[in-house]
Scaffold this motif. Structure first.
Motif, PDB file in Angstrom:
ATOM      1  N   SER A 194       0.804  -1.223   0.000  1.00  0.00           N
ATOM      2  CA  SER A 194       0.000   0.000   0.000  1.00  0.00           C
ATOM      3  C   SER A 194       0.838   1.275   0.000  1.00  0.00           C
ATOM      4  CB  SER A 194      -0.944   0.003   1.201  1.00  0.00           C
ATOM      5  OG  SER A 194      -0.223  -0.143   2.402  1.00  0.00           O
TER       6      SER A 194
ATOM      7  N   GLU B 261      -1.301  -3.639   3.121  1.00  0.00           N
ATOM      8  CA  GLU B 261      -2.711  -3.492   3.467  1.00  0.00           C
ATOM      9  C   GLU B 261      -3.001  -4.044   4.857  1.00  0.00           C
ATOM     10  OE1 GLU B 261      -5.643  -2.341   1.833  1.00  0.00           O
ATOM     11  OE2 GLU B 261      -4.283  -1.302   0.488  1.00  0.00           O
TER      12      GLU B 261
ATOM     13  N   GLY C  13      -1.252  -3.622   7.466  1.00  0.00           N
ATOM     14  CA  GLY C  13      -0.718  -2.728   8.484  1.00  0.00           C
ATOM     15  C   GLY C  13       0.729  -3.005   8.831  1.00  0.00           C
TER      16      GLY C  13
ATOM     17  N   LEU D 223       0.569  -0.689  13.341  1.00  0.00           N
ATOM     18  CA  LEU D 223      -0.645  -0.163  12.726  1.00  0.00           C
ATOM     19  C   LEU D 223      -1.655  -1.294  12.608  1.00  0.00           C
ATOM     20  CD1 LEU D 223       0.846   2.018   9.829  1.00  0.00           C
ATOM     21  CD2 LEU D 223       0.000   2.807  12.050  1.00  0.00           C
TER      22      LEU D 223
ATOM     23  N   THR E 129      -4.465  -1.178  10.763  1.00  0.00           N
ATOM     24  CA  THR E 129      -5.022  -1.223   9.408  1.00  0.00           C
ATOM     25  C   THR E 129      -3.972  -0.767   8.409  1.00  0.00           C
ATOM     26  OG1 THR E 129      -5.928   1.006   9.641  1.00  0.00           O
ATOM     27  CG2 THR E 129      -7.376  -0.806  10.241  1.00  0.00           C
ATOM     28  N   SER E 130      -4.326  -0.702   7.163  1.00  0.00           N
ATOM     29  CA  SER E 130      -3.406  -0.450   6.050  1.00  0.00           C
ATOM     30  C   SER E 130      -2.411   0.682   6.299  1.00  0.00           C
ATOM     31  CB  SER E 130      -4.222  -0.128   4.797  1.00  0.00           C
ATOM     32  OG  SER E 130      -3.367   0.187   3.727  1.00  0.00           O
ATOM     33  N   ALA E 131      -1.145   0.431   5.999  1.00  0.00           N
ATOM     34  CA  ALA E 131      -0.099   1.454   6.074  1.00  0.00           C
ATOM     35  C   ALA E 131      -0.203   2.317   4.822  1.00  0.00           C
ATOM     36  CB  ALA E 131       1.271   0.804   6.183  1.00  0.00           C
ATOM     37  N   ASP E 132      -0.943   3.416   4.919  1.00  0.00           N
ATOM     38  CA  ASP E 132      -1.253   4.244   3.751  1.00  0.00           C
ATOM     39  C   ASP E 132      -0.171   5.246   3.388  1.00  0.00           C
ATOM     40  OD1 ASP E 132      -3.860   3.153   3.273  1.00  0.00           O
ATOM     41  OD2 ASP E 132      -4.558   4.255   5.027  1.00  0.00           O
TER      42      ASP E 132
ATOM     43  N   SER F 210       1.626   5.979   8.773  1.00  0.00           N
ATOM     44  CA  SER F 210       0.265   6.309   9.174  1.00  0.00           C
ATOM     45  C   SER F 210      -0.754   5.515   8.372  1.00  0.00           C
ATOM     46  CB  SER F 210      -0.007   7.805   8.999  1.00  0.00           C
ATOM     47  OG  SER F 210      -0.093   8.139   7.636  1.00  0.00           O
ATOM     48  N   THR F 211      -1.968   5.485   8.919  1.00  0.00           N
ATOM     49  CA  THR F 211      -3.104   4.867   8.265  1.00  0.00           C
ATOM     50  C   THR F 211      -4.250   5.866   8.238  1.00  0.00           C
ATOM     51  OG1 THR F 211      -4.655   3.023   8.267  1.00  0.00           O
ATOM     52  CG2 THR F 211      -3.873   3.775  10.417  1.00  0.00           C
TER      53      THR F 211
ATOM     54  N   ARG G 266      -7.330   4.872   8.032  1.00  0.00           N
ATOM     55  CA  ARG G 266      -8.513   4.116   8.431  1.00  0.00           C
ATOM     56  C   ARG G 266      -8.779   4.047   9.932  1.00  0.00           C
ATOM     57  NH1 ARG G 266      -6.160   1.447   3.910  1.00  0.00           N
ATOM     58  NH2 ARG G 266      -7.623   1.390   2.175  1.00  0.00           N
TER      59      ARG G 266
END
Length: 157
Positions: free
Chosen positions: A24, A38, A40, A74, A76-79, A93-94, A96
């Protein structure tokens, strides 16, 4: 993962992220490559020994690339991810989850436990970056605000 040399339009390296889920986000410093998934999980790889010379072909096989550290802070997903100017800190950061920002001290491979706290008003983090000398960390959130935090360690440099 594939690394491409833009000048020659050739792939110079291939490897598989060990997380096994969809990648991600990516961040690179002079010594490290961070791959966010995705799930995390953020994998930190040594990037010193990889070859980017266009004529050398693939520098490593998929089985030779193992992470130095897998960061699982994290949920949820590591955006979003970025390194500071000297590669000492990796921000992850995420989007979500509320207050979904973590900072990794890269030399010790430990996540800072003292910041951000539960009272830090980050909300949903949409973007972030360090100032050129890493004196500041700017965090953009879902409320349209840009929060600016001073990093005292880099203040006197």
């Amino acid at each position: 993962m594939q690394r491409w040399h833009i000048g020659s339009r050739r792939c110079v390296e291939r490897f598989h992220n060990q997380d096994g889920t969809i990648t991600s986000s990516l961040a690179i410093s002079s010594n490290f490559l961070a791959v966010g998934a995705e799930s995390g999980v953020v994998n930190l790889y040594n990037d010193k020994h990889s070859s980017t010379a266009p004529g050398r072909g693939l520098s490593l096989t998929a089985s030779e690339r193992t992470p130095l550290k897998s960061i699982m802070n994290l949920a949820t997903s590591a955006d979003n991810m970025c390194f500071n100017h000297d590669g000492q800190i990796l921000a992850m950061s995420t989007r979500r989850e509320t207050n979904g920002l973590k900072l990794l001290h890269v030399p010790t491979r430990t996540v800072f436990s003292n910041w951000p706290t539960s009272k830090t008003p980050l909300k949903y983090v949409w973007s972030m970056d360090f100032s050129p000398g890493s004196k500041y960390l700017a965090v953009g959130n879902d409320h349209g605000k840009c929060l600016l935090y001073r990093l005292k360690h880099y203040w006197d440099e």
